[in-house]
Design a protein around this motif. Sequence first.
Motif, PDB file in Angstrom:
ATOM      1  N   THR A  24       0.843  -1.205   0.000  1.00  0.00           N
ATOM      2  CA  THR A  24       0.000   0.000   0.000  1.00  0.00           C
ATOM      3  C   THR A  24       0.877   1.254   0.000  1.00  0.00           C
ATOM      4  N   ALA A  25       2.015   1.175   0.701  1.00  0.00           N
ATOM      5  CA  ALA A  25       2.925   2.335   0.746  1.00  0.00           C
ATOM      6  C   ALA A  25       3.478   2.669  -0.639  1.00  0.00           C
ATOM      7  N   ILE A 126      -1.290   3.609  17.388  1.00  0.00           N
ATOM      8  CA  ILE A 126      -0.039   3.266  16.690  1.00  0.00           C
ATOM      9  C   ILE A 126       1.118   3.602  17.613  1.00  0.00           C
ATOM     10  N   ASN A 127       2.010   2.651  17.772  1.00  0.00           N
ATOM     11  CA  ASN A 127       3.203   2.859  18.592  1.00  0.00           C
ATOM     12  C   ASN A 127       4.238   3.650  17.784  1.00  0.00           C
ATOM     13  N   PRO A 136       7.760   0.403  15.451  1.00  0.00           N
ATOM     14  CA  PRO A 136       7.405  -0.393  14.265  1.00  0.00           C
ATOM     15  C   PRO A 136       7.337   0.386  12.969  1.00  0.00           C
ATOM     16  N   THR A 137       6.883   1.650  12.998  1.00  0.00           N
ATOM     17  CA  THR A 137       6.765   2.355  11.711  1.00  0.00           C
ATOM     18  C   THR A 137       8.144   2.723  11.156  1.00  0.00           C
ATOM     19  N   ARG A 294       3.479   5.700   6.528  1.00  0.00           N
ATOM     20  CA  ARG A 294       2.510   6.144   7.547  1.00  0.00           C
ATOM     21  C   ARG A 294       1.164   6.467   6.900  1.00  0.00           C
ATOM     22  N   MET A 295       1.178   6.944   5.677  1.00  0.00           N
ATOM     23  CA  MET A 295      -0.092   7.118   4.943  1.00  0.00           C
ATOM     24  C   MET A 295      -0.768   5.758   4.776  1.00  0.00           C
ATOM     25  N   ALA A 296       0.019   4.763   4.377  1.00  0.00           N
ATOM     26  CA  ALA A 296      -0.530   3.415   4.157  1.00  0.00           C
ATOM     27  C   ALA A 296      -1.158   2.882   5.437  1.00  0.00           C
ATOM     28  N   LEU A 297      -0.451   3.059   6.525  1.00  0.00           N
ATOM     29  CA  LEU A 297      -0.920   2.516   7.795  1.00  0.00           C
ATOM     30  C   LEU A 297      -2.197   3.209   8.274  1.00  0.00           C
TER      31      LEU A 297
END
Length: 310
Positions: A24-25, A126-127, A136-137, A294-297
């Motif tokens: 997705t990213a 989100i961590n 994680p990101t 981060r957009m994907a997430l």
Amino acid sequence: MLRSKDLLGLRNTGADEIREILDTAKIMKQVIASNNKKTPHLQGKSVITVFYENSTRTRLSFELACKYLSGTASGMTASASSVAKGETLIDTARTLDVMGTDVMILRHPMTGAPHLMAKHVRASVINAGDGTNEHPTQALLDMFSMEERFGSLEGLRVAIVGDVTHSRVARSNIYGLGKMGAKVVVAGPATLMPVEVESLGCEATCRVDDAIRGADVVMGLRIQLERQKKGLFPSVREYHKFFGLTEERIALARKDALVMHPGPINRGVEIASDVADGPQSVIDGQVTNGVAVRMALLYLLTRTRAEAGV
Ligand code: CP
């Protein structure tokens, strides 16, 4: 479809979920590269960054990611909030939750703080870094950057060098890269190497040159003076000499090896300036990819089951 409402770490995230985020990213990166950085994916959704520790990259890239997706982004700095009046993490989280927040992004000095928050709120959590546990990101954007260059993570040799003990970036990369088929070797002074680090799923050595030799990726870690007790290494100068990423050391890696660092960097300590700014460095690219990941997430955590087709 991600299985949890939250992303708390890569230790408990499946390889299929990591694959979905990275794929997705790739699409989100095209949005960032376009003239019109605006999509409707987060329309009507709100995101709050809740930071108990300083940040430039993680916080601002989450806020930009939300805005690029047409969501509403707000930020809370703990020291300038009611936390300074004694409000607890759980009370803070509940307060933000009842404001109608869809996603809370938490950075906190305590290991497990995002996990605690996630149990008390309806919103996704989100961590963004918890103590020395996970980030994680950062690992997702690191993996995205490696895959972008090499096409696949399978079989890559990744040397992670520096202050492993205090590095949540190292832990998330060890978990994530292992699941995606890469081999991780960590290296650094014995005083900055966790006992039983190999039980995390990597090799470990105190000989930096051995870790770097033949590596596809060499990742430097920031010396985290804010988390260290005194006396873990003799001096900054000696640290650089024995453990720093220098041109001579990078020459031991593959010719086309990537040089990475999560930032912020201590120039002349864990990495020489000519390496950080050199032709093999993708440190700036990592930051760009952080926005895409981060957009994907944000998109994957906020879409409904119907939107996901399940
Ligand atoms: N890599 C990273 O987490 O950077 P910031 O502390 O600037 O967010």
